[in-house]
Design a protein around this motif. Structure first.
Motif: not given
Length: 279
Positions: A205-219
């Protein structure tokens, strides 16, 4: 003459089950002048108990505990509590080959312009295979991260960029750090030996949560390193112009009967056979 001190930074957040294997790989190093700090990043498991056993085993191990604040903050805490000329981050569920420190220092001593030294890597655990990464250059670095976290760098170079950005709380902190470190120059060397082992596990679940937030980190990375990306890829207008040109060429080719027939025959029959058949 005493060889340079290496500070190995091991953040641990609820990964006590893997910590023994990780720290054993540190203890097994053929290079002796190292220190290793285990940073307990607010774990709720028995990380502290496991860490204490290693402190009792060898005085080169150290321990620090803090409230959970993410990987970047944990690494920075570890770095602040060490003194090494060279830094090696190592996640608590990974491990290193016994000659990694020895080989890395040898390479640094051969070239004073080096900023980063890493190696070939293998994945282990759920999946076991060599981890194939593209060769280092700034274009490849701009495309995606191609240096795993467990690469050596000089403390003095890390200080110049403020070490790890603690705003990177949802991942991609390594990519951001390598861009910060290398975008204005500096050499990189990959040792042609497998000396780093990356543990693979089931998605959580932590990995999935991080993947959802990666777009924010890319920006965030795109804005922080905007000049680097523009210098690497060129301006938006130039890229847009090149894209339009490619679309026109593609459209023109598709309309060409000869292009379509040649492409079909190359794909399904082999170009050489087709040319002989026509001849």
């Amino acid at each position: 003459m005493t060889p340079p001190l290496i500070s190995i930074i091991v953040p641990c957040y609820n990964q006590a089950e893997y910590l023994d294997e990780c720290l054993q790989s540190v203890l097994d190093q053929t290079y002796y002048n190292w220190e290793c700090i285990i940073v307990n990043d607010g774990s709720s498991d028995n990380t502290e108990i496991v860490a204490q056993q290693w402190l009792n085993k060898d005085g080169r191990f150290k321990y620090s505990a803090k409230e959970n604040a993410g990987l970047s903050a944990a690494r920075n805490t570890g770095i602040a509590n060490t003194n090494g000329e060279f830094i090696l981050p190592l996640d608590a569920d990974d491990k290193i080959g016994k000659d990694y420190c020895t080989k890395a220092i040898e390479v640094f001593q051969q070239d004073s312009n080096l900023k980063v030294v890493y190696c070939r890597a293998e994945k282990f655990g759920k999946y076991e295979r060599e981890w194939i990464l593209p060769p280092f250059n700034l274009k490849n670095l701009a495309d995606n991260n191609l240096i795993f976290c467990s690469a050596f760098f000089k403390r003095i170079d890390g200080e110049k960029v403020g070490f790890y950005d603690e705003k990177m709380i949802y991942g991609l902190e390594d990519w951001d750090f390598w861009i910060s470190l290398l975008k204005n120059g500096g050499e990189v060397k990959r040792i042609d030996l497998v000396l780093f082992y990356y543990r693979t596990k089931d998605s959580s679940m932590i990995t999935l949560l991080k993947s959802e937030k990666q777009e924010e980190m890319h920006k965030y990375i795109s804005l922080k390193h905007a000049e680097f990306f523009v210098n690497t890829y060129g301006s938006f207008m130039r890229n847009n112009s090149e894209l339009i040109s490619l679309k026109k060429e593609y459209s023109s080719n598709i309309k060409s009967k000869k292009y379509v027939i040649d492409l079909f025959c190359k794909t399904f029959f082999g170009f050489t056979f087709f040319r002989k058949f026509k001849g």
